[in-house]
Design an enzyme around this catalytic site. Structure first.
Site, PDB file in Angstrom:
ATOM      1  N   LYS A 165       0.865  -1.189   0.000  1.00 57.27           N
ATOM      2  CA  LYS A 165       0.000   0.000   0.000  1.00 57.27           C
ATOM      3  C   LYS A 165       0.901   1.238   0.000  1.00 57.27           C
ATOM      4  CE  LYS A 165      -3.648  -2.692   0.923  1.00 57.27           C
ATOM      5  NZ  LYS A 165      -4.806  -2.863   0.064  1.00 57.27           N
ATOM      6  N   HIS A 284      -6.833 -13.425  -6.975  1.00 55.46           N
ATOM      7  CA  HIS A 284      -7.619 -12.455  -6.208  1.00 55.46           C
ATOM      8  C   HIS A 284      -9.057 -12.493  -6.706  1.00 55.46           C
ATOM      9  CE1 HIS A 284      -9.126  -8.705  -4.548  1.00 55.46           C
ATOM     10  NE2 HIS A 284      -8.143  -8.779  -3.695  1.00 55.46           N
TER      11      HIS A 284
END
Length: 465
Positions: A165, A284
């Site tokens: 992130k 994902h």
């Protein structure tokens, strides 16, 4: 002529309560909410018809085939306890209706058309029973759990990951730096975020290069095998394979794909490439909640999970039970077992409508990710067991001292939990105590404990039976 034109009730042909299901049938459990005035048998039969051989009116070409051989059959209907006007309709499909080795075709047939059907107010596919005769036509996961452990040389504990992130906006070099720090601190994997593909601020090739450099440096310094999930998801299948080829040329161990937005055809192609070239494949599930979140309409995630095991993937995100994202414990563990185990018994209390025998299809590692931190470690270790990947994004990068200490904190917490479990301690009851003891020996863990001591995401789970 033997042909009578006109519109007939579906239930005359497609509701067959005395049908004995075959071992080769694909079985489906639908949650049906009929429109007012539509009897449940007619609604169930309509689903069976429209997802197999039926259409809205009698057609003369029906006489050119054998309906009895090819039609879907609604063979059982039961009301849903505690819900008004909801029924579970069980439908059996003959195996010949489906193309071998194509998840795409399976879904197009079973859920492609019926969900917009006017006689139904809502429809949800709750579960599928995939017979071995069909699952054997799929390659499945490129490698599976045991092969992955052997490649990584890591045994007897869950694997640790971290999503880098901020997910968007970093340059490739800064991104690589974050990867290096996390791996150097003690994580097994770092991860591209699902929406990191190839944007103007960071093109895919630059990211692949810097991440590979970070990985090899961390590997050399720690003596452990490291991985970074390089997201190969792209706008075309050709471009996706091109990225996977480049990852293989760099010699990295694992690539990644968003299987729902990328699509099952692309995913299966990538899974075949990964097996042929020794790459692990991380999956994902971006977009899954669009499909699986509503209780009465859509497709339950356990079906999407089964589909992924057939299409191919070595890891898949599967909720956390404890973090910021969806997941009720028994139901989550139900589809976690469907991902990992060879054989899963029917168990309605866990949302499993059919006994599923995967025979020899490799298993998939469930990934717990989303809003988890060191205080969750005992619960995660207990709930998911050794065969899982625990991913702490903010729970690593949000550490007050930086990324590497954040990674250290997670690794220490995990090792402490695994050791305590192996000594026979009860992680559910003594979890906080185990973390506190470990924190005495690890200033990094102590700092993490302090930061996240009061964080809770307290909302009731939506995914209930």
């Amino acid at each position: 002529v033997g042909f009578k034109a006109g519109v007939k009730d579906y239930k005359l042909n497609y509701y067959t309560p005395d049908y004995e299901t075959k071992d080769t049938d694909i079985l489906a459990a639908f949650r049906v909410t009929p429109q007012p005035g539509v009897p449940p048998e007619e609604a169930g039969a309509a689903v069976a018809a429209e997802s197999s051989t039926g259409t809205w009116t009698a057609v003369w070409t029906d006489g050119l085939t054998s309906l009895d051989r090819y039609k879907g059959r609604c063979y059982h209907i039961e009301p849903v306890a505690g819900e008004e006007n909801q029924y579970i309709a069980y439908v059996a499909y003959p195996l010949d209706l489906f193309e071998e080795g194509s998840v795409t075709n399976m879904f197009t047939s079973i859920v492609g058309n019926v969900f917009g059907f006017k006689a139904l107010r809502a429809l949800r596919l709750e579960d599928l029973r995939i017979p071995p005769a069909y699952s054997k036509t799929f390659q499945g996961p490129p490698h599976g759990i045991q092969v992955e452990r052997d490649k990584l040389n890591k045994y007897g504990r869950p694997l640790l990951g971290c999503t880098i992130k901020p997910k968007l906006g970093l340059s490739a070099k800064n991104y690589g730096r974050a990867v290096y720090e996390c791996l150097r601190g003690g994580l097994d994997f770092t991860k591209d975020d699902e929406n990191v593909n190839s944007q103007p601020f960071m093109r895919w090739r630059d990211r692949f290069l810097f991440c590979a450099e970070a990985l090899y440096k961390a590997q050399a310094e720690t003596g452990e095998i490291k991985g970074h999930y390089l997201n190969a998801t792209a706008g075309t299948c050709e471009e996706m394979i091109k990225r996977a080829v480049f990852a293989r040329e760099l010699g990295v161990p694992i690539v990644m794909h968003d299987y729902l937005t990328g699509g099952f055809t692309a995913n299966t192609s990538l899974a075949h490439y990964c097996r042929d070239n020794g790459l692990l494949l991380h999956i994902h599930r971006a977009m899954h909640a669009v499909i699986d979140r509503q209780k009465n309409h859509g497709i339950h995630f356990r079906v999407l999970a089964k589909a992924l095991r057939m299409s191919g993937g070595d890891h898949i995100h599967a909720g956390t039970v404890v973090g910021k994202l969806e997941g009720e414990r028994d139901i989550t563990l139900g589809f976690v077992d469907l991902l990992r185990d060879d054989f899963v018994e029917k168990d309605r209390s866990r949302g499993i409508y059919f006994t599923q025998d995967w025979v020899s299809l490799p298993g998939v590692l469930p990934v717990a990710s989303g809003g988890i931190h060191v205080w969750h470690m005992p619960a995660l270790t207990e709930i998911f067991g050794d065969d899982s990947v625990l991913q702490f994004g903010g729970g690593t990068l949000g550490h007050p001292w930086g990324n590497a200490p954040g990674a250290v904190a997670n690794r220490v917490a995990l090792e402490a939990c695994v050791r305590a479990r192996n000594e026979g301690r009860d992680l559910a009851r003594e979890g906080n105590e185990i973390i506190r003891e470990a924190a005495k020996w690890s200033p990094e863990l102590a700092a993490a404990c302090e930061v996240w001591k009061a964080i809770k995401f307290e909302f009731p789970a939506m995914d209930t039976l």
